[in-house]
Write a protein that holds these residues in place. Structure first.
Motif, PDB file in Angstrom:
ATOM      1  N   ALA A   1      -1.313 -40.044  36.701  1.00  0.00           N
ATOM      2  CA  ALA A   1      -0.367 -39.925  37.499  1.00  0.00           C
ATOM      3  C   ALA A   1      -0.497 -40.744  38.623  1.00  0.00           C
ATOM      4  N   SER A   2      -1.674 -41.340  39.011  1.00  0.00           N
ATOM      5  CA  SER A   2      -1.987 -42.047  40.292  1.00  0.00           C
ATOM      6  C   SER A   2      -0.892 -43.059  40.212  1.00  0.00           C
ATOM      7  N   ASP A   3      -0.570 -43.245  41.557  1.00  0.00           N
ATOM      8  CA  ASP A   3       0.849 -44.080  41.514  1.00  0.00           C
ATOM      9  C   ASP A   3       0.327 -45.444  41.246  1.00  0.00           C
TER      10      ASP A   3
ATOM     11  N   GLN B   1       8.519 -43.018  37.913  1.00  0.00           N
ATOM     12  CA  GLN B   1       7.383 -42.306  38.373  1.00  0.00           C
ATOM     13  C   GLN B   1       7.827 -41.685  39.619  1.00  0.00           C
ATOM     14  N   CYS B   2       6.741 -40.924  40.210  1.00  0.00           N
ATOM     15  CA  CYS B   2       7.152 -40.012  41.437  1.00  0.00           C
ATOM     16  C   CYS B   2       5.748 -39.983  42.235  1.00  0.00           C
ATOM     17  N   GLY B   3       5.759 -39.926  43.457  1.00  0.00           N
ATOM     18  CA  GLY B   3       4.554 -39.797  44.013  1.00  0.00           C
ATOM     19  C   GLY B   3       4.831 -39.085  45.459  1.00  0.00           C
TER      20      GLY B   3
ATOM     21  N   GLU C   1       2.752 -40.460  33.550  1.00  0.00           N
ATOM     22  CA  GLU C   1       2.091 -39.265  34.204  1.00  0.00           C
ATOM     23  C   GLU C   1       1.621 -38.109  33.438  1.00  0.00           C
TER      24      GLU C   1
HETATM   25 CA    CA Z   1       2.697 -40.850  40.492  1.00  0.00          CA
END
Ligand code: CA
Length: 538
Positions: free
Chosen positions: A433-435, A303-305, A337
């Motif tokens: 998508a919330s980390d 994932q990304c943040g 996400e």
């Molecule tokens: Ca994220």
């Protein structure tokens, strides 16, 4: 990026914008290099922000990654700064008429096996493999959290020194369990998430539950018969017993301490019951040893943040290369996400391994569209002020840079939020998508290593699983030198190809899976678990 000469990065030959690569941005009047040689910048453009390569008249499409990320709200002469205030976001593609699976693709990619890679992991009774050896304590309700935290602190201080093969103890705390509409159809999501968290491969198949007693999420409801492999526990810890001795208690696959039990007189009694129960689990966990297992036992959640415009240029493409390598090695890779892949739905359904998988992907996207609509927002609610300051104009641009993490392999399965992965290969695990929510749901799905890319920077970590953090820019990697595990900014600096960076990440994951500690682990950084509960609270 420290280069003194101006640098532009264009992602696709059809793009009419490129981003500024130089740290600190470029001043007005700068003569631009390829792919706009000789063009002068009309205004100052910050790093990672877009420049119009040609005149873009009002109403015309602005194209990045080869897709329309917006339409010009006014004339944008060549050399101008293209930011979110001069773009109108295109509507989301409908979910009808999508290419569904391999029949829709002319040449589905061939998956060439990658053999011979291994790591040192902990084999579990259910066949999964852990990368850490942790005692996890499941909770049925938030009410027990305070008592459990005191108990966990004492377990760390008094018990763990006696069990050197155990990496730690984690309380699986959450805000669910009571004060919720537990019979609402969507309550299935938080409940199965807590259930499947207990079975994460890093917990060695040991399930210990602390409950209050009067909560809605009763242990029998959380862990009904058949939800855990049966295991014989000692009969003196509450509910468990020995099936070989009828009458000695009911066989149970987990141990259980209930704070409201009449046997507990006062606080000290609760704490000593939790410590005594934990001690039995710790003895078994301590007897485990790492052994050589194939790379196919990795279950990697990506994932990304805190993304910026470099996310889709350096770190996420490298993660995509690594994802392909992992899938070729027989491992499981989960990407998630939903709002950050929604705008790429057409390419994703075409990559699904079968029409059934594609149908489940469409169903998950439709569910999320409706969920957002119920809250009177749409996918555009995703982007943050930091994203925009980092050059990402809107969710379309962010999504195109985000979905690259999934690489190029066929999608073998789609999971609803909190479902456990039962197949290998590339999996779309639908999550917000919330980390923290994404990380929690990927843990429930069985993740044993986490890859997290960031451009703005976040100290994100999880207590349940190692998190490998990948910086999108060298400046961030240098400034946060003891928080970022890998610098994908080397790609933008021209020091490393995306392919080489993908291989570096692949090797790093095998090392981390074998016990090498990430920066977040060394500092003891971790975020809380956060459940996704789309159902009402009462
Ligand atoms: Ca994220």
């Amino acid at each position: 990026m420290t280069s003194a000469s101006p640098v532009l990065v264009r992602m696709h030959p059809a793009d009419n914008v490129a981003i500024v690569g130089n740290e600190g941005g470029l001043p007005a009047g700068t003569l631009l290099p390829e792919p706009a040689t000789g063009l002068a910048l009309r205004e100052r453009v910050p790093q990672a922000h877009k420049v119009a390569l040609v005149d873009i008249p009002e109403g015309c499409a602005v194209t990045r990654y080869g897709v329309t990320i917006g339409h010009a709200l006014r004339d944008l002469p060549a050399g101008s700064w293209v930011h979110e205030r001069v773009l109108r976001m295109p509507p989301a593609r409908g979910l009808e008429g999508l290419p569904m699976g391999p029949e829709a693709t002319a040449n589905p990619p061939q998956v060439e096996p990658l053999e011979g890679y291994t790591f040192q992991g902990y084999r579990n009774p259910d066949g999964s493999v852990g990368t850490r050896n942790l005692l996890a304590i499941t909770t049925t309700v938030q009410c027990v959290a305070g008592v459990l935290e005191v108990a966990v602190e004492r377990i760390r201080r008094e018990l763990l020194p006696r069990y050197p093969n155990v990496d730690g103890v984690v309380a699986l705390e959450h805000a669910y369990g009571c004060g919720v509409a537990i019979d609402a159809p969507e309550a299935v999501i938080p409940i199965r998430t807590v259930r499947h968290l207990a079975r994460n491969p890093n917990f060695g198949g040991e399930v210990m539950v602390v409950s209050l007693g009067c909560e809605k999420l009763q242990p029998e409801r959380l862990l009904p018969p058949g939800s855990l492999p049966l295991r014989v526990l000692n009969a003196d810890n509450g509910t468990a017993g020995d099936p070989a001795r009828p009458g000695a208690g009911t066989p149970a696959p987990y141990s259980h301490v209930c704070l409201q039990d009449a046997q507990h007189v006062g606080f000290a009694s609760m704490i000593s019951a939790i410590l005594a129960t934990a001690d039995q689990h710790l003895q078994r966990l301590n007897a485990r040893e790492r052994e050589t297992v194939p790379a196919s036992e990795l279950v990697v959640g990506v994932q990304c943040g805190g993304s910026d415009a470099f996310s889709g240029v350096t770190a996420n493409p490298a993660v995509g290369v690594c994802a392909d390598l992992l899938v070729r090695a027989g491992a499981t890779v989960m990407f998630s996400e939903t709002t950050e892949v929604r705008d790429a739905v057409e390419t994703l359904t075409a990559r699904c391994a079968s029409a059934e998988v594609a149908q489940k992907m469409v169903a998950e996207m439709a569910w999320y569209d409706a969920y957002l609509q119920r809250g009177q927002v749409d996918r555009s609610a995703n982007t943050t002020p930091g994203n925009k300051a980092g050059g990402l104009s809107n969710i379309v641009e962010k999504a195109m840079g985000s979905v690259i993490k999934s690489g190029s392999m066929p999608i073998s399965a789609v999971l609803s939020p909190g479902e456990r992965a039962t197949t290998r290969g590339l999996i779309y695990a639908a999550t917000p998508a919330s980390d923290f929510i994404c990380g929690t749901l990927q843990l429930a799905s069985g993740m044993n290593v986490h890859v997290f890319t960031t451009g703005r920077g976040t100290p994100y970590g999880l207590a349940e699983c190692p998190v490998v953090k990948v910086a999108t820019r060298t400046e961030l990697a240098q400034r946060w030198h003891d928080l970022m595990d890998l610098n994908a900014g080397a790609v933008a600096d021209g020091q490393c190809s995306v392919e080489d960076m993908g291989w570096q990440l692949f090797h790093l994951l095998l090392e981390v899976a074998s016990g090498r500690r990430t920066w977040a682990e060394q500092h003891g950084l971790h975020n809380q678990l956060v459940l996704f509960n789309p159902a009402p609270v009462t």
